[in-house]
Design a protein around this motif. Structure first.
Motif, short mmCIF file in Angstrom:
data_model
loop_
_atom_site.label_atom_id
_atom_site.label_comp_id
_atom_site.label_asym_id
_atom_site.label_seq_id
_atom_site.Cartn_x
_atom_site.Cartn_y
_atom_site.Cartn_z
N UNK A 105 17.41 -33.93 40.47
CA UNK A 105 18.35 -33.13 39.70
C UNK A 105 17.78 -33.00 38.29
N UNK A 106 17.47 -31.76 37.89
CA UNK A 106 16.85 -31.49 36.59
C UNK A 106 17.84 -30.71 35.73
N UNK A 107 18.38 -31.32 34.66
CA UNK A 107 19.29 -30.58 33.78
C UNK A 107 18.57 -29.38 33.16
N UNK A 108 19.26 -28.27 33.08
CA UNK A 108 18.66 -27.09 32.46
C UNK A 108 18.86 -27.19 30.96
N UNK A 109 17.73 -27.36 30.27
CA UNK A 109 17.71 -27.45 28.81
C UNK A 109 16.31 -27.07 28.33
N UNK A 110 16.15 -26.96 27.03
CA UNK A 110 14.83 -26.56 26.49
C UNK A 110 13.74 -27.55 26.84
N UNK A 111 14.08 -28.82 26.86
CA UNK A 111 13.10 -29.87 27.16
C UNK A 111 12.50 -29.68 28.56
N UNK A 112 13.30 -29.13 29.49
CA UNK A 112 12.85 -28.97 30.87
C UNK A 112 12.39 -27.55 31.20
N UNK A 113 12.17 -26.73 30.19
CA UNK A 113 11.78 -25.34 30.42
C UNK A 113 10.50 -25.23 31.25
N UNK A 114 9.53 -26.10 31.03
CA UNK A 114 8.26 -26.03 31.77
C UNK A 114 8.49 -26.27 33.27
N UNK A 115 9.51 -27.04 33.60
CA UNK A 115 9.82 -27.29 35.01
C UNK A 115 10.38 -26.02 35.63
#
Length: 127
Positions: A105-115
Motif C-alpha cells: 500500500x503506497x500513499x499517494x503523495x509527492x514523496x512517492x511520485x517516482x513510484x
C-alpha cells in the motif's frame, strides 16, 4: 483521550519488477497488529506498507477510514507485479484479478511520485 499502542515494524527494501523495469522501494513490513489496520487512521505522509502472506491468495481489502487515495501493488513470490490500482478512500472492497503472495500500500503523495511514474499510467488527477 485515546492512545494507540505503537508496535514496531521492520523496514526493508524490495525490488519490484514490472514490464521489464525494476524499482527499489522502501517499505514497512506489517506484523499481525499493523496488518489489521493498514493505512487506516494514518496521514498521507506515512510510509508504504508491505503485506506478506505464506501462500498465494486473493483476499479482499477495504479503504474504510483511509482518508486519502493510495496505490496498491499486488506481487507474486518473486516481487513481480501481478496487478496495481489506485484505491480511493472509503471503498468497501478492492481485490486483485490474479492470485498474489504480497501487496504494498503506497500513499499517494509527492514523496512517492517516482513510484507512480514507474507504472507509466495517467495519474495526473492525483498529482
Amino acid at each position: 483521550q485515546v492512545e494507540f499502542i505503537s508496535v514496531p515494524s521492520i523496514s526493508e527494501k524490495i525490488s519490484l519488477n514490472f514490464s521489464g523495469k525494476s524499482l527499489d522501494l522502501e517499505v514497512k513490513k506489517t506484523n499481525l497488529f499493523s496488518r489489521f489496520f493498514g493505512l487506516m487512521f494514518r496521514s498521507s505522509g506515512t510510509e508504504s506498507l508491505l503485506f506478506d502472506f505464506e501462500r498465494d491468495c486473493r483476499i479482499k481489502i477495504h479503504s474504510l477510514f483511509v482518508f486519502f487515495p493510495f496505490l496498491i501493488i499486488w506481487l507474486n513470490e518473486e516481487n513481480k507485479v501481478v496487478g496495481h490500482e489506485i484505491v480511493k478512500p472509503f471503498r468497501f472492497s478492492v481485490s486483485s484479478r490474479k492470485k498474489f503472495r504480497k501487496f504494498v500500500e503506497v500513499p499517494i503523495n509527492r514523496k512517492n511520485q517516482r513510484i507512480l511514474d514507474f507504472f507509466d499510467d495517467n495519474w495526473e488527477r492525483f498529482k
